[in-house]
Design a protein around this motif. Structure first.
Motif, mmCIF file in Angstrom:
data_model
loop_
_atom_site.group_PDB
_atom_site.id
_atom_site.type_symbol
_atom_site.label_atom_id
_atom_site.label_comp_id
_atom_site.label_asym_id
_atom_site.label_seq_id
_atom_site.Cartn_x
_atom_site.Cartn_y
_atom_site.Cartn_z
ATOM 1 N N SER A 195 8.868 7.337 -0.118
ATOM 2 C CA SER A 195 8.215 8.690 -0.069
ATOM 3 C C SER A 195 6.996 8.888 0.969
ATOM 4 O O SER A 195 6.694 9.988 1.064
ATOM 5 N N GLY A 196 6.533 7.848 1.414
ATOM 6 C CA GLY A 196 5.281 8.044 2.394
ATOM 7 C C GLY A 196 4.158 7.919 1.519
ATOM 8 O O GLY A 196 3.138 8.169 2.240
ATOM 9 N N LYS A 197 4.443 8.081 0.068
ATOM 10 C CA LYS A 197 2.965 8.163 -0.541
ATOM 11 C C LYS A 197 2.388 6.548 -0.999
ATOM 12 O O LYS A 197 3.157 5.766 -0.801
ATOM 13 N N PRO A 198 1.341 6.486 -1.238
ATOM 14 C CA PRO A 198 0.790 5.172 -1.747
ATOM 15 C C PRO A 198 1.334 4.791 -2.931
ATOM 16 O O PRO A 198 1.799 5.471 -3.801
ATOM 17 N N THR A 199 1.607 3.464 -3.161
ATOM 18 C CA THR A 199 2.605 3.009 -4.039
ATOM 19 C C THR A 199 1.534 3.589 -5.294
ATOM 20 O O THR A 199 2.161 3.895 -6.543
ATOM 21 N N SER A 200 0.336 3.459 -5.198
ATOM 22 C CA SER A 200 -0.458 3.828 -6.465
ATOM 23 C C SER A 200 -0.404 5.038 -6.937
ATOM 24 O O SER A 200 -0.963 5.639 -8.268
ATOM 25 N N GLN A 201 0.105 6.080 -6.160
ATOM 26 C CA GLN A 201 0.331 7.474 -6.443
ATOM 27 C C GLN A 201 1.773 7.775 -6.454
ATOM 28 O O GLN A 201 2.111 8.903 -6.608
ATOM 29 N N CYS A 202 2.852 6.668 -6.683
ATOM 30 C CA CYS A 202 4.183 7.027 -6.691
ATOM 31 C C CYS A 202 4.542 6.225 -7.429
ATOM 32 O O CYS A 202 4.623 6.339 -8.948
ATOM 33 N N SER A 219 12.618 10.641 -9.741
ATOM 34 C CA SER A 219 11.359 9.739 -9.760
ATOM 35 C C SER A 219 11.819 8.456 -10.569
ATOM 36 O O SER A 219 11.229 7.357 -10.083
ATOM 37 N N THR A 264 0.636 -1.089 0.020
ATOM 38 C CA THR A 264 0.023 -0.064 -0.078
ATOM 39 C C THR A 264 0.824 1.401 -0.010
ATOM 40 O O THR A 264 0.511 2.323 -0.843
ATOM 41 N N ILE A 265 1.947 1.138 0.886
ATOM 42 C CA ILE A 265 2.758 2.415 1.077
ATOM 43 C C ILE A 265 4.142 1.986 -0.032
ATOM 44 O O ILE A 265 4.698 0.914 0.058
ATOM 45 N N CYS A 266 4.538 2.939 -0.673
ATOM 46 C CA CYS A 266 5.368 2.962 -1.795
ATOM 47 C C CYS A 266 6.933 2.476 -0.955
ATOM 48 O O CYS A 266 7.405 3.173 -0.194
#
Ligand SMILES: [Zn+2]
Length: 134
Positions: free
Chosen positions: A13-20, A36, A7-9
């Protein structure tokens, strides 16, 4: 994205994998910056998305290894974390850039820290990993 993706990338980055890194690795989106791309290549090692690791290598660097060798190495490591230490250039208007990072991983009983300054360059408009500079 595969359901097994965390779930977490993993790139830290601390962002969700789906938004990273997820969309870069699994949905064919192109990394906007060298950082990136660096992050997504780390995440691809963690998730054993070896096709992505391979395709984001500079074409000129690929003759130094094989996809199979990368896959074997990545799967022998238990990845502990990535830290981006500094970036030079590598932005949306740049054609080259460097990213200095520390990646920690465990192999067997041993914990390793891989410190590298990586060189990135655009090829056909897209960021590719060229080599380490140090
Ligand atoms: Zn990420």
């Amino acid at each position: 994205m595969p359901l097994t993706a965390p779930t977490i990338c993993p790139c830290g980055s601390g962002k969700p994998t789906s938004q990273c890194c997820g969309p870069l690795i699994f949905e064919g989106r192109h990394a906007p910056t060298a950082e990136s791309l660096m992050r997504s290549r780390y995440t691809a090692h963690v998730l054993l998305a070896i096709d992505y690791v391979w395709s984001t290598w500079s074409s000129a660097s690929r003759n130094r290894t094989t996809k199979e060798a990368i896959g074997e190495w990545a799967s022998s490591c238990h990845w502990l974390g990535l830290e981006i230490l500094s970036c030079e250039a590598g932005g949306i208007n740049d054609n080259t850039g460097t990213v200095t990072f520390s990646a920690r991983y465990q192999q067997g009983q041993q914990t390793h820290q891989h410190l590298e300054k990586s060189l990135f360059r655009r090829e056909g408009g897209h960021w590719r990993y060229i080599d380490h500079c140090n």
